[in-house]
Design a protein around this motif. Structure first.
Motif, mmCIF file in Angstrom:
data_model
loop_
_atom_site.group_PDB
_atom_site.id
_atom_site.type_symbol
_atom_site.label_atom_id
_atom_site.label_comp_id
_atom_site.label_asym_id
_atom_site.label_seq_id
_atom_site.Cartn_x
_atom_site.Cartn_y
_atom_site.Cartn_z
ATOM 1 N N GLU A 106 4.417 9.956 -9.399
ATOM 2 C CA GLU A 106 3.572 9.781 -7.971
ATOM 3 C C GLU A 106 2.702 10.494 -8.038
ATOM 4 O OE1 GLU A 106 5.571 10.282 -4.067
ATOM 5 O OE2 GLU A 106 5.776 8.529 -4.241
ATOM 6 N N HIS A 110 -3.817 11.169 2.460
ATOM 7 C CA HIS A 110 -2.233 10.951 2.457
ATOM 8 C C HIS A 110 -1.401 11.806 1.458
ATOM 9 C CE1 HIS A 110 -2.991 7.614 4.963
ATOM 10 N NE2 HIS A 110 -3.809 7.119 4.273
ATOM 11 N N GLY A 158 3.691 10.136 -1.369
ATOM 12 C CA GLY A 158 4.807 9.414 -0.844
ATOM 13 C C GLY A 158 4.539 8.713 0.522
ATOM 14 N N CYS A 159 3.460 8.635 1.138
ATOM 15 C CA CYS A 159 3.315 8.298 2.377
ATOM 16 C C CYS A 159 3.236 6.693 2.446
ATOM 17 C CB CYS A 159 1.918 8.767 3.184
ATOM 18 S SG CYS A 159 1.532 8.073 4.619
ATOM 19 N N TRP A 160 4.153 6.356 3.542
ATOM 20 C CA TRP A 160 4.174 4.839 3.579
ATOM 21 C C TRP A 160 3.171 4.135 3.900
ATOM 22 C CZ3 TRP A 160 3.325 2.470 7.944
ATOM 23 C CH2 TRP A 160 3.693 3.228 9.263
ATOM 24 N N THR A 210 0.412 3.129 1.105
ATOM 25 C CA THR A 210 0.846 1.963 0.313
ATOM 26 C C THR A 210 0.591 0.715 1.019
ATOM 27 O OG1 THR A 210 3.293 2.269 1.131
ATOM 28 C CG2 THR A 210 2.656 3.295 -0.999
ATOM 29 N N LYS A 211 0.637 0.801 2.572
ATOM 30 C CA LYS A 211 0.137 -0.546 3.174
ATOM 31 C C LYS A 211 -1.117 -0.886 3.179
ATOM 32 C CE LYS A 211 2.982 -1.702 6.592
ATOM 33 N NZ LYS A 211 3.653 -1.775 7.832
#
Length: 91
Positions: free
Chosen positions: A53, A71, A74-76, A79-80
């Motif tokens: 990552e 970001h 691992g920021c959610w 990914t969105k």
């Protein structure tokens, strides 16, 4: 003329059907087990081969030229959006 089928004949027929089904079921279940083992092996290989990552992600705007946000890897939210690219080090 056809004779009516007796209950004994029907029970013998049912017994043969159950015997045949019983003989086939272990092979079917063995195939399901093999398929599941293959899927699990492929999933593990995919995880092992996945690149690490990135530490940081840069989120670009809708026109892809301006930067909207930075970001953590691992920021959610990153990914969105689908508009993020890994940040590279400048040297």
């Amino acid at each position: 003329m056809n004779q009516p089928t007796s209950r004994l004949d029907m029970l013998r027929f049912a017994h043969r059907v159950v015997e045949q089904q019983t003989a086939r079921q272990p092979a079917l279940i063995d195939r399901w087990i093999a398929d599941e083992e293959r899927r699990e092996r492929e999933r593990r290989q995919g995880e092992e081969r996945r690149p690490p990552e990135p530490e940081w992600l840069i989120q670009y705007g809708l026109n892809r030229s301006n930067i909207d946000a930075v970001h953590v890897g691992g920021c959610w939210a990153a990914t969105k959006s689908g508009r993020c690219r890994p940040a590279t080090r400048c040297r």
